[in-house]
Design a protein around this motif. Structure first.
Motif, mmCIF file in Angstrom:
data_model
loop_
_atom_site.group_PDB
_atom_site.id
_atom_site.type_symbol
_atom_site.label_atom_id
_atom_site.label_comp_id
_atom_site.label_asym_id
_atom_site.label_seq_id
_atom_site.Cartn_x
_atom_site.Cartn_y
_atom_site.Cartn_z
ATOM 1 N N TYR A 121 2.100 1.229 8.898
ATOM 2 C CA TYR A 121 2.843 -0.012 8.661
ATOM 3 C C TYR A 121 3.963 -0.181 9.684
ATOM 4 O O TYR A 121 4.190 -1.268 10.211
ATOM 5 C CB TYR A 121 3.411 0.020 7.240
ATOM 6 N N TRP A 122 4.654 0.905 9.986
ATOM 7 C CA TRP A 122 5.793 0.857 10.894
ATOM 8 C C TRP A 122 5.374 0.495 12.314
ATOM 9 O O TRP A 122 6.100 -0.196 13.032
ATOM 10 C CB TRP A 122 6.506 2.204 10.876
ATOM 11 N N ASP A 160 0.832 -1.206 0.000
ATOM 12 C CA ASP A 160 0.000 0.000 0.000
ATOM 13 C C ASP A 160 0.866 1.256 0.000
ATOM 14 O O ASP A 160 0.572 2.230 -0.704
ATOM 15 C CB ASP A 160 -0.917 0.010 1.228
ATOM 16 N N VAL A 161 1.947 1.214 0.783
ATOM 17 C CA VAL A 161 2.882 2.333 0.830
ATOM 18 C C VAL A 161 3.521 2.531 -0.546
ATOM 19 O O VAL A 161 3.600 3.656 -1.055
ATOM 20 C CB VAL A 161 3.977 2.084 1.887
ATOM 21 N N ALA A 162 3.965 1.433 -1.146
ATOM 22 C CA ALA A 162 4.638 1.498 -2.444
ATOM 23 C C ALA A 162 3.707 2.002 -3.536
ATOM 24 O O ALA A 162 4.112 2.769 -4.410
ATOM 25 C CB ALA A 162 5.195 0.126 -2.806
ATOM 26 N N TRP A 163 2.449 1.582 -3.474
ATOM 27 C CA TRP A 163 1.481 2.003 -4.497
ATOM 28 C C TRP A 163 1.311 3.516 -4.498
ATOM 29 O O TRP A 163 1.371 4.166 -5.540
ATOM 30 C CB TRP A 163 0.138 1.314 -4.225
ATOM 31 N N TRP A 205 -0.527 15.337 -2.191
ATOM 32 C CA TRP A 205 -1.615 14.421 -1.825
ATOM 33 C C TRP A 205 -1.087 13.008 -1.624
ATOM 34 O O TRP A 205 -1.332 12.377 -0.593
ATOM 35 C CB TRP A 205 -2.692 14.421 -2.907
ATOM 36 N N PHE A 206 -0.356 12.484 -2.606
ATOM 37 C CA PHE A 206 0.086 11.094 -2.534
ATOM 38 C C PHE A 206 1.282 10.901 -1.607
ATOM 39 O O PHE A 206 1.453 9.813 -1.049
ATOM 40 C CB PHE A 206 0.375 10.566 -3.943
ATOM 41 N N LEU A 207 2.092 11.924 -1.425
ATOM 42 C CA LEU A 207 3.183 11.815 -0.454
ATOM 43 C C LEU A 207 2.625 11.791 0.972
ATOM 44 O O LEU A 207 3.142 11.074 1.831
ATOM 45 C CB LEU A 207 4.171 12.965 -0.626
ATOM 46 N N ARG A 208 1.588 12.592 1.231
ATOM 47 C CA ARG A 208 0.951 12.542 2.554
ATOM 48 C C ARG A 208 0.348 11.167 2.798
ATOM 49 O O ARG A 208 0.477 10.587 3.887
ATOM 50 C CB ARG A 208 -0.144 13.601 2.665
ATOM 51 N N LEU A 209 -0.311 10.623 1.782
ATOM 52 C CA LEU A 209 -0.892 9.295 1.911
ATOM 53 C C LEU A 209 0.198 8.250 2.129
ATOM 54 O O LEU A 209 0.037 7.329 2.947
ATOM 55 C CB LEU A 209 -1.710 8.959 0.663
ATOM 56 N N THR A 210 1.316 8.398 1.412
ATOM 57 C CA THR A 210 2.443 7.480 1.588
ATOM 58 C C THR A 210 2.949 7.518 3.020
ATOM 59 O O THR A 210 3.194 6.474 3.643
ATOM 60 C CB THR A 210 3.586 7.844 0.619
ATOM 61 N N TRP A 211 3.113 8.722 3.559
ATOM 62 C CA TRP A 211 3.597 8.869 4.933
ATOM 63 C C TRP A 211 2.625 8.261 5.930
ATOM 64 O O TRP A 211 3.029 7.573 6.872
ATOM 65 C CB TRP A 211 3.835 10.342 5.256
ATOM 66 N N HIS A 212 1.326 8.506 5.736
ATOM 67 C CA HIS A 212 0.319 7.960 6.643
ATOM 68 C C HIS A 212 0.349 6.427 6.625
ATOM 69 O O HIS A 212 0.325 5.788 7.684
ATOM 70 C CB HIS A 212 -1.063 8.458 6.237
ATOM 71 N N LEU A 213 0.421 5.847 5.438
ATOM 72 C CA LEU A 213 0.444 4.388 5.318
ATOM 73 C C LEU A 213 1.746 3.802 5.878
ATOM 74 O O LEU A 213 1.739 2.739 6.498
ATOM 75 C CB LEU A 213 0.268 3.981 3.852
ATOM 76 N N LEU A 214 2.852 4.511 5.648
ATOM 77 C CA LEU A 214 4.135 4.041 6.165
ATOM 78 C C LEU A 214 4.148 4.088 7.694
ATOM 79 O O LEU A 214 4.651 3.163 8.349
ATOM 80 C CB LEU A 214 5.269 4.895 5.603
ATOM 81 N N ARG A 215 3.599 5.155 8.258
ATOM 82 C CA ARG A 215 3.529 5.269 9.714
ATOM 83 C C ARG A 215 2.685 4.143 10.290
ATOM 84 O O ARG A 215 3.058 3.533 11.309
ATOM 85 C CB ARG A 215 2.950 6.633 10.101
#
Length: 259
Positions: A78-79, A30-33, A66-76
């Motif tokens: 996931y972490w 999800d993060v990668a997408w 938009w997508f970088l914020r989503l990436t950060w949220h999903l990465l957080r």
């Protein structure tokens, strides 16, 4: 152009698949997408000089944020998760001894989806200046308002849910505060709202087929990847507490809860 971006996304997904093969936590997909879409947009906005500069700046900045914020949220998320996302844990059990090849195919499929959902931005950035109408600036203003509302809504909903889950006393309880009081899935609603920004811009560029994207995202969220799984998991783990929440709260569009 699309082939080049597809190859880039395939490489990113392949690297993530190698990581997942080692740590057994496939939620990284999800993060990668999300990151693939952000990277596609940033590269295209920088290298393609066909569209008006105002359009390049808007898409390059607004969509990337938009997508970088989503990436950060999903990465957080996931972490901080100690176990694999239940969706992917179920997939792993179902695939059995073929799980590594199965996840490889799944990650490659996600690379294709990243291209599919990058297409509206790439299409607009590829539209030459002469094809844009004289009211492009009005379309930019309307798209910016839509994007801003969606960004504030989704980031607020995500942060509210994240803080709720961080408190041990909320374990086993349903988030029904803030935006979650008015919708069971406000994050999905504002994600869907964001996709209207591109067809609005498309009206000024003659890209009328982009209106399929709000419908496509609605179908994904409402019937495939979003709401159905979330609802099933919530009912399985929170039972009557979540059923009561379902009875009084709108599923998708924020609305005044029932008494």
């Amino acid at each position: 152009m699309l082939l080049n971006f597809l190859l880039l996304d395939v490489v990113i997904m392949a690297l993530c698949w190698l990581i997942v093969t080692y740590n057994q936590r496939a939620g990284l997909v999800d993060v990668a997408w999300s990151f693939c879409i952000a990277l596609n947009v940033m590269i295209a906005a920088f290298w393609l000089d066909t569209a008006p500069i105002s359009v390049r700046i808007f898409i390059g900045c607004a969509s990337s944020i938009w997508f970088l914020r989503l990436t950060w949220h999903l990465l957080r998320r996931y972490w901080h998760e100690s176990e694999e996302d239940r969706r992917y844990a179920n997939m792993r059990r179902a695939m059995g001894q073929f799980k590594h090849l199965g996840f490889l195919a799944f990650f490659m499929f996600q690379a294709g989806l990243a291209i599919l959902f990058s297409y509206p931005m790439l299409s607009l950035l590829s539209t030459t200046v002469i094809q844009w109408s004289e009211w492009t600036h009005w379309a930019l203003i309307a798209a910016a308002i839509m994007m801003l509302l969606a960004f504030i809504g989704e980031s607020t909903a995500d942060q509210q849910l994240y803080r709720f889950k961080q408190k041990p006393e909320h374990h086993g309880k349903t988030m029904d505060q803030g935006l979650w009081k008015y919708s069971r899935h406000p994050n999905y609603f504002f994600e869907w709202l964001h996709w209207f920004a591109y067809p609005i811009l498309g009206l000024a560029a003659g890209q009328y087929l982009l209106w399929i994207y709000p419908l496509l995202m609605w179908a994904f969220l409402y019937y495939i990847t979003g709401i159905p799984f979330s609802e099933q998991q919530a009912l399985r783990h929170r039972g009557q507490n979540y059923r009561d929440y379902q009875q009084r709260t709108s599923m998708f569009i924020p609305w005044q809860p029932k008494e």
